[in-house]
Scaffold this motif. Structure first.
Motif, PDB file in Angstrom:
ATOM      1  N   PHE A  26      -1.675   7.713   6.478  1.00 13.55           N
ATOM      2  CA  PHE A  26      -1.336   9.033   5.955  1.00 13.55           C
ATOM      3  C   PHE A  26      -1.425   9.039   4.431  1.00 13.55           C
ATOM      4  CE2 PHE A  26       1.895  11.990   4.300  1.00 13.55           C
ATOM      5  CZ  PHE A  26       1.385  13.182   4.795  1.00 13.55           C
ATOM      6  N   THR A  27      -0.944   7.950   3.811  1.00 11.32           N
ATOM      7  CA  THR A  27      -0.987   7.842   2.347  1.00 11.32           C
ATOM      8  C   THR A  27      -2.423   7.826   1.846  1.00 11.32           C
ATOM      9  OG1 THR A  27       1.086   6.591   2.371  1.00 11.32           O
ATOM     10  CG2 THR A  27      -0.240   6.460   0.371  1.00 11.32           C
ATOM     11  N   ILE A  28      -3.282   7.045   2.518  1.00  6.13           N
ATOM     12  CA  ILE A  28      -4.694   6.956   2.124  1.00  6.13           C
ATOM     13  C   ILE A  28      -5.377   8.308   2.316  1.00  6.13           C
ATOM     14  CG2 ILE A  28      -6.903   5.880   2.689  1.00  6.13           C
ATOM     15  CD1 ILE A  28      -5.284   3.374   3.534  1.00  6.13           C
ATOM     16  N   TRP A  29      -5.081   8.981   3.446  1.00  2.48           N
ATOM     17  CA  TRP A  29      -5.678  10.285   3.730  1.00  2.48           C
ATOM     18  C   TRP A  29      -5.263  11.307   2.676  1.00  2.48           C
ATOM     19  CZ3 TRP A  29      -3.056  14.863   5.121  1.00  2.48           C
ATOM     20  CH2 TRP A  29      -3.882  15.907   5.534  1.00  2.48           C
TER      21      TRP A  29
ATOM     22  N   LEU B  96       0.820  -1.210   0.000  1.00  2.00           N
ATOM     23  CA  LEU B  96       0.000   0.000   0.000  1.00  2.00           C
ATOM     24  C   LEU B  96       0.854   1.260   0.000  1.00  2.00           C
ATOM     25  CD1 LEU B  96      -2.872  -0.907   2.508  1.00  2.00           C
ATOM     26  CD2 LEU B  96      -3.066  -0.546   0.044  1.00  2.00           C
ATOM     27  N   LEU B  97       2.051   1.152   0.561  1.00  2.00           N
ATOM     28  CA  LEU B  97       2.962   2.299   0.587  1.00  2.00           C
ATOM     29  C   LEU B  97       3.680   2.490  -0.745  1.00  2.00           C
ATOM     30  CD1 LEU B  97       4.585   2.100   4.131  1.00  2.00           C
ATOM     31  CD2 LEU B  97       3.091   3.884   3.243  1.00  2.00           C
ATOM     32  N   GLY B  98       3.440   1.574  -1.680  1.00  2.00           N
ATOM     33  CA  GLY B  98       4.037   1.717  -3.000  1.00  2.00           C
ATOM     34  C   GLY B  98       5.300   0.906  -3.208  1.00  2.00           C
ATOM     35  N   PHE B  99       5.648   0.048  -2.243  1.00  2.00           N
ATOM     36  CA  PHE B  99       6.821  -0.808  -2.410  1.00  2.00           C
ATOM     37  C   PHE B  99       6.544  -1.851  -3.494  1.00  2.00           C
ATOM     38  CE2 PHE B  99       8.087   1.220   1.325  1.00  2.00           C
ATOM     39  CZ  PHE B  99       9.342   0.802   1.746  1.00  2.00           C
ATOM     40  N   SER B 100       7.537  -2.100  -4.336  1.00  2.00           N
ATOM     41  CA  SER B 100       7.412  -3.182  -5.308  1.00  2.00           C
ATOM     42  C   SER B 100       7.663  -4.512  -4.608  1.00  2.00           C
ATOM     43  CB  SER B 100       8.427  -3.003  -6.442  1.00  2.00           C
ATOM     44  OG  SER B 100       9.750  -3.183  -5.951  1.00  2.00           O
ATOM     45  N   HIS B 101       7.336  -5.614  -5.263  1.00  2.00           N
ATOM     46  CA  HIS B 101       7.552  -6.941  -4.676  1.00  2.00           C
ATOM     47  C   HIS B 101       9.037  -7.164  -4.378  1.00  2.00           C
ATOM     48  CE1 HIS B 101       3.516  -8.932  -5.859  1.00  2.00           C
ATOM     49  NE2 HIS B 101       3.388  -7.618  -5.905  1.00  2.00           N
TER      50      HIS B 101
END
Length: 355
Positions: free
Chosen positions: A342-345, A287-292
């Motif tokens: 925070f990212t979702i907000w 969800l934070l944007g980290f790749s696999h």
């Protein structure tokens, strides 16, 4: 040096054979529908072959046999029972075996391991306890194996994660066996390393992707925890470095702690602890944007950092260092979860601006 080069050649051979055989097994898996079908919990959108663990198991066994080294016979109960779990995992991938049935089988193979003499015989000073009774050795060994196997199975949620942890774990086992002069078990370890690296090549590929499958996560997780318990016997002869407990903490600390946290969180929300969801640490990192790949690397780096800290500062108190690791992990997770919120907000605010 000669022995070391021969062992490395064995690892390269396992890698090359795996690279060649996996594409064939991939085609067969698609033919027999041994694939992972996408659903709401999955992070992929097309059916992916579930033959990673099966490929590793099928390649390693004949290589161990033709090596002419009988070192594997010292861990024969582990080898035999691990392949039982591999078969169970394949059936689970194909037909979805009930969780309770898998649990019963895991308990049964754990009992076999304990009866064979491969048991946890000390608490390493936790609560001031060292040697423990035979009855408690059986109970603790079974509990640790079942917990570790299921925790390892649960981290197989993003590409490369379980495979990377397993690969580094087997490499660490390889180093320990070299130190102990046990070339037979060192050969087995490097064979797994070579085969797992080949699996990761396909697992992280976008074109010919395969998954480890429940067969692979059960097989590798079970092997690693049993091997960790096996090498605790060297701890009694080692004054500077308790191999077994450090090995177990290195491979399983994060998976077990994350699993316990998820179970507690589910119960606190009034849900079944065994009902699958997307609350594991790797889901939050996604969800934070980290790749696999970044998630896998992050886990490995955390493992290595924890290992180094424990060795430098807590090598005489490994159990207490695991409690410190637990607290550190919980704190880190709380920070990551806050970052998720925070990212979702921030995304909601941006959506409102453009609406």
């Amino acid at each position: 040096m000669k022995n070391f080069i021969e062992l490395l050649i064995s690892g390269v051979l396992a890698f090359v054979l795996s690279i060649c055989i996996i594409p064939i097994m991939r085609i067969m898996a698609q033919k027999f529908r041994l694939v992972d079908v996408p659903n709401t919990r999955k992070v992929h959108y097309t059916p992916i072959p579930l033959i990673g663990g099966l490929a590793i198991g099928m390649i390693i066994l004949p290589l161990i046999e033709i090596s002419g080294d009988n070192g594997w016979k010292t861990i024969l109960p582990i080898i035999v029972t691990s392949y039982i779990l591999l078969i169970v995992g394949v059936l689970d991938d194909k037909t979805d075996i009930k969780a309770v049935h898998k649990l019963i089988i895991q308990i049964c193979v754990s009992i076999i391991i304990a009866i064979s003499g491969i048991r946890i015989s000390s608490l390493y000073g936790l609560f001031g306890i060292y040697e423990i009774s035979t009855y408690f050795q059986y109970l603790l060994t079974i509990l640790v194996i079942v917990t570790a196997v299921n925790a390892f199975n649960l981290i197989d949620g993003v590409d490369g994660l379980a495979g990377s942890v397993a690969g580094v774990g087997f490499f660490l086992f390889f180093i320990i066996m070299l130190i102990e002069g046990n070339l037979g078990l060192a050969r087995i370890a490097i064979l797994f390393v070579g085969s797992i690296i080949a699996f990761l090549k396909y697992n992280l590929s976008q074109k010919n992707k395969i998954f480890l499958g429940n067969s692979g996560s059960l097989f590798l997780g079970y092997l690693l925890i049993c091997l960790g318990i096996y090498i605790t016997k060297f701890d009694n002869n080692t004054t500077t470095f308790p191999y077994g407990i450090f090995f177990i903490l290195f491979v399983f600390a994060i998976p077990v702690i994350d699993s316990i946290r998820v179970y507690i969180d589910r119960v606190s929300r009034g849900k079944s602890p065994f009902k699958a969801d997307k609350t594991h640490i790797h889901h939050h990192l996604l969800l934070l944007g980290f790749s696999h790949k970044k998630i896998s690397v992050t886990f490995i780096l955390i493992n290595i950092l924890t290992f180094v800290i424990q060795y430098i500062f807590f090598k005489s108190y490994p159990i207490y260092s695991s409690l410190i690791s637990f607290c550190t992990f919980i704190l880190a997770f709380k920070i990551i979860k806050s970052m998720n919120l925070f990212t979702i907000w921030k995304k909601k605010i941006k959506d409102l601006e453009y609406s």
